[in-house]
Design a protein around this motif. Structure first.
Motif, mmCIF file in Angstrom:
data_model
loop_
_atom_site.group_PDB
_atom_site.id
_atom_site.type_symbol
_atom_site.label_atom_id
_atom_site.label_comp_id
_atom_site.label_asym_id
_atom_site.label_seq_id
_atom_site.Cartn_x
_atom_site.Cartn_y
_atom_site.Cartn_z
ATOM 1 N N GLU A 21 0.747 -1.139 -0.036
ATOM 2 C CA GLU A 21 0.159 -0.053 0.110
ATOM 3 C C GLU A 21 0.726 1.291 -0.071
ATOM 4 O OE1 GLU A 21 -2.836 -0.362 3.453
ATOM 5 O OE2 GLU A 21 -3.855 -1.909 2.358
ATOM 6 N N LEU A 22 1.983 1.115 0.412
ATOM 7 C CA LEU A 22 2.763 2.358 0.319
ATOM 8 C C LEU A 22 3.326 2.674 -0.951
ATOM 9 C CD1 LEU A 22 5.129 1.751 3.301
ATOM 10 C CD2 LEU A 22 3.849 3.686 3.052
ATOM 11 N N LEU A 23 3.211 1.681 -1.991
ATOM 12 C CA LEU A 23 3.633 2.136 -3.468
ATOM 13 C C LEU A 23 2.592 3.205 -3.942
ATOM 14 C CD1 LEU A 23 4.190 -1.487 -4.716
ATOM 15 C CD2 LEU A 23 5.882 0.124 -4.102
ATOM 16 N N GLY A 24 3.236 4.139 -4.552
ATOM 17 C CA GLY A 24 2.439 5.220 -5.233
ATOM 18 C C GLY A 24 2.465 6.337 -4.169
ATOM 19 N N LYS A 25 2.393 6.171 -2.817
ATOM 20 C CA LYS A 25 2.455 7.315 -1.786
ATOM 21 C C LYS A 25 3.663 7.915 -2.134
ATOM 22 C CE LYS A 25 -0.936 5.534 0.622
ATOM 23 N NZ LYS A 25 -1.737 4.617 -0.498
ATOM 24 N N VAL A 26 3.834 9.022 -1.510
ATOM 25 C CA VAL A 26 4.829 10.036 -1.715
ATOM 26 C C VAL A 26 5.594 10.584 -0.334
ATOM 27 C CG1 VAL A 26 5.499 12.542 -2.361
ATOM 28 C CG2 VAL A 26 3.695 11.330 -3.668
ATOM 29 N N PHE A 36 8.233 -5.470 -3.272
ATOM 30 C CA PHE A 36 7.272 -5.008 -4.009
ATOM 31 C C PHE A 36 7.528 -3.830 -4.852
ATOM 32 C CE2 PHE A 36 5.400 -6.871 -0.066
ATOM 33 C CZ PHE A 36 4.884 -7.916 -0.678
ATOM 34 N N SER A 37 7.265 -3.815 -6.050
ATOM 35 C CA SER A 37 7.479 -2.780 -6.873
ATOM 36 C C SER A 37 6.515 -2.631 -8.029
ATOM 37 C CB SER A 37 8.890 -3.031 -7.569
ATOM 38 O OG SER A 37 9.009 -4.187 -8.563
ATOM 39 N N ILE A 38 6.560 -1.330 -8.553
ATOM 40 C CA ILE A 38 5.399 -0.995 -9.426
ATOM 41 C C ILE A 38 5.917 -1.357 -11.017
ATOM 42 C CG2 ILE A 38 4.445 0.881 -10.857
ATOM 43 C CD1 ILE A 38 4.534 2.699 -8.073
ATOM 44 N N GLY A 90 9.561 12.175 -3.422
ATOM 45 C CA GLY A 90 9.680 11.023 -4.197
ATOM 46 C C GLY A 90 8.349 10.219 -3.964
ATOM 47 N N MET A 91 7.906 9.688 -5.298
ATOM 48 C CA MET A 91 6.687 8.730 -5.155
ATOM 49 C C MET A 91 7.688 7.356 -4.775
ATOM 50 S SD MET A 91 3.993 7.527 -7.708
ATOM 51 C CE MET A 91 4.959 6.777 -9.236
ATOM 52 N N ILE A 92 6.877 6.699 -4.142
ATOM 53 C CA ILE A 92 7.426 5.308 -3.494
ATOM 54 C C ILE A 92 7.220 4.365 -4.495
ATOM 55 C CG2 ILE A 92 7.524 3.484 -1.817
ATOM 56 C CD1 ILE A 92 6.725 5.552 0.246
ATOM 57 N N VAL A 93 8.195 3.680 -5.239
ATOM 58 C CA VAL A 93 8.026 2.638 -6.154
ATOM 59 C C VAL A 93 8.611 1.222 -6.060
ATOM 60 C CG1 VAL A 93 7.916 4.547 -8.026
ATOM 61 C CG2 VAL A 93 10.374 3.389 -7.428
ATOM 62 N N GLU A 94 9.238 1.088 -4.827
ATOM 63 C CA GLU A 94 10.012 -0.286 -4.428
ATOM 64 C C GLU A 94 9.928 -0.273 -2.896
ATOM 65 O OE1 GLU A 94 13.709 -3.064 -5.306
ATOM 66 O OE2 GLU A 94 13.420 -1.123 -6.159
ATOM 67 N N THR A 95 9.455 -1.482 -2.273
ATOM 68 C CA THR A 95 9.479 -1.547 -0.829
ATOM 69 C C THR A 95 9.686 -2.903 -0.659
ATOM 70 O OG1 THR A 95 7.315 -2.296 -0.659
ATOM 71 C CG2 THR A 95 7.722 0.060 -0.359
ATOM 72 N N GLU A 96 10.376 -3.335 0.871
ATOM 73 C CA GLU A 96 10.480 -4.574 1.349
ATOM 74 C C GLU A 96 9.809 -4.755 2.551
ATOM 75 O OE1 GLU A 96 14.506 -6.216 -0.989
ATOM 76 O OE2 GLU A 96 14.444 -5.408 0.990
ATOM 77 N N ALA A 97 9.100 -5.783 2.844
ATOM 78 C CA ALA A 97 8.666 -6.024 4.194
ATOM 79 C C ALA A 97 9.481 -6.757 5.111
ATOM 80 C CB ALA A 97 7.036 -6.623 3.947
ATOM 81 N N TYR A 98 9.312 -6.601 6.352
ATOM 82 C CA TYR A 98 10.013 -7.152 7.233
ATOM 83 C C TYR A 98 9.366 -7.622 8.783
ATOM 84 C CZ TYR A 98 14.167 -6.762 4.357
ATOM 85 O OH TYR A 98 15.052 -7.021 3.344
ATOM 86 N N LYS A 153 -2.716 5.824 -7.168
ATOM 87 C CA LYS A 153 -3.204 4.670 -6.514
ATOM 88 C C LYS A 153 -3.008 3.569 -7.464
ATOM 89 C CE LYS A 153 -6.515 2.716 -3.862
ATOM 90 N NZ LYS A 153 -6.200 2.930 -2.476
ATOM 91 N N ILE A 154 -2.097 2.614 -6.745
ATOM 92 C CA ILE A 154 -1.590 1.316 -7.541
ATOM 93 C C ILE A 154 -2.322 0.144 -7.151
ATOM 94 C CG2 ILE A 154 0.686 0.150 -7.776
ATOM 95 C CD1 ILE A 154 0.843 3.200 -8.417
ATOM 96 N N GLY A 155 -3.050 -0.143 -8.416
ATOM 97 C CA GLY A 155 -3.681 -1.537 -8.260
ATOM 98 C C GLY A 155 -2.877 -2.717 -8.246
#
Length: 194
Positions: A19-24, A184-186, A36-44, A157-159
């Protein structure tokens, strides 16, 4: 509009990472705004071996044990600051590593910090994005609803069809937990790290 603490204080770190993807992500350093718009994350999650909190609380990771909605910034390989968002409830120690951003504001600030003339991929990795955004260890433990660093709903909003799930990077030591598809990435975003 800044994301409320309730966004972070939920139990499913993998869902929050998506859900953080697409947020700024926004930083304010010496009065200068960069975003910057968040385009890649990792969960821990503290229940898996890839997480800094897997073996309990230390001086380095104690911020992870706070209630969600604070930043966890640590030094990696002695040179790169990495920015994470603490999630979940008090003492649960889950976090999302922000791995890449697409610059949307303050690009001149970013280029100056990176000592480059072009924007080309200057925020396409967790160590690069913190340098470009002016994020260092002084941001560790900052509340994400404050005025120094925060995350806004302002992006796209990233589907789910646009989200790519893959293995996290650099955690081979985590055994079977390294196989979790928690990066996760866009899809097809040029700013995603390589």
């Amino acid at each position: 509009m800044k994301l409320p603490l309730s966004f972070y204080q939920r139990q499913n770190v993998s869902k929050i990472a998506q859900e953080l993807l697409g947020k700024v992500l926004v930083s304010k350093v010496n009065g200068k705004i960069s975003a910057g718009m968040i385009v890649e994350t990792e969960a821990y999650s503290s229940v898996e071996k890839g997480c800094h909190a897997f073996n309990g609380m230390t001086e380095r990771n104690k911020v992870m044990f706070k209630a969600g909605g604070v930043s966890y910034v640590y030094l990696c390989y002695g040179i790169h600051h990495l920015f994470n968002v603490v999630t979940n409830d008090l003492n649960q120690a889950d976090a999302v590593l922000v791995r890449a951003l697409q610059p949307v504001q303050g690009m001149e600030n970013m280029k100056a910090r990176m000592k480059v003339d072009a924007l080309n991929r200057i925020t396409s990795g967790p160590g690069k994005l913190t340098k470009a955004m002016g994020i260092d260890k002084s941001f560790n433990g900052k509340v994400l609803t404050g005025n120094e660093i925060w995350i806004e709903e302002a992006g796209e909003k990233i589907g789910t069809k646009r989200i790519v799930a893959s293995k996290r990077i650099g955690i081979d030591y985590a055994g079977k937990d390294a196989l979790l598809l928690w990066r996760f990435s866009i899809k097809n975003n040029e700013w995603v790290s390589i």
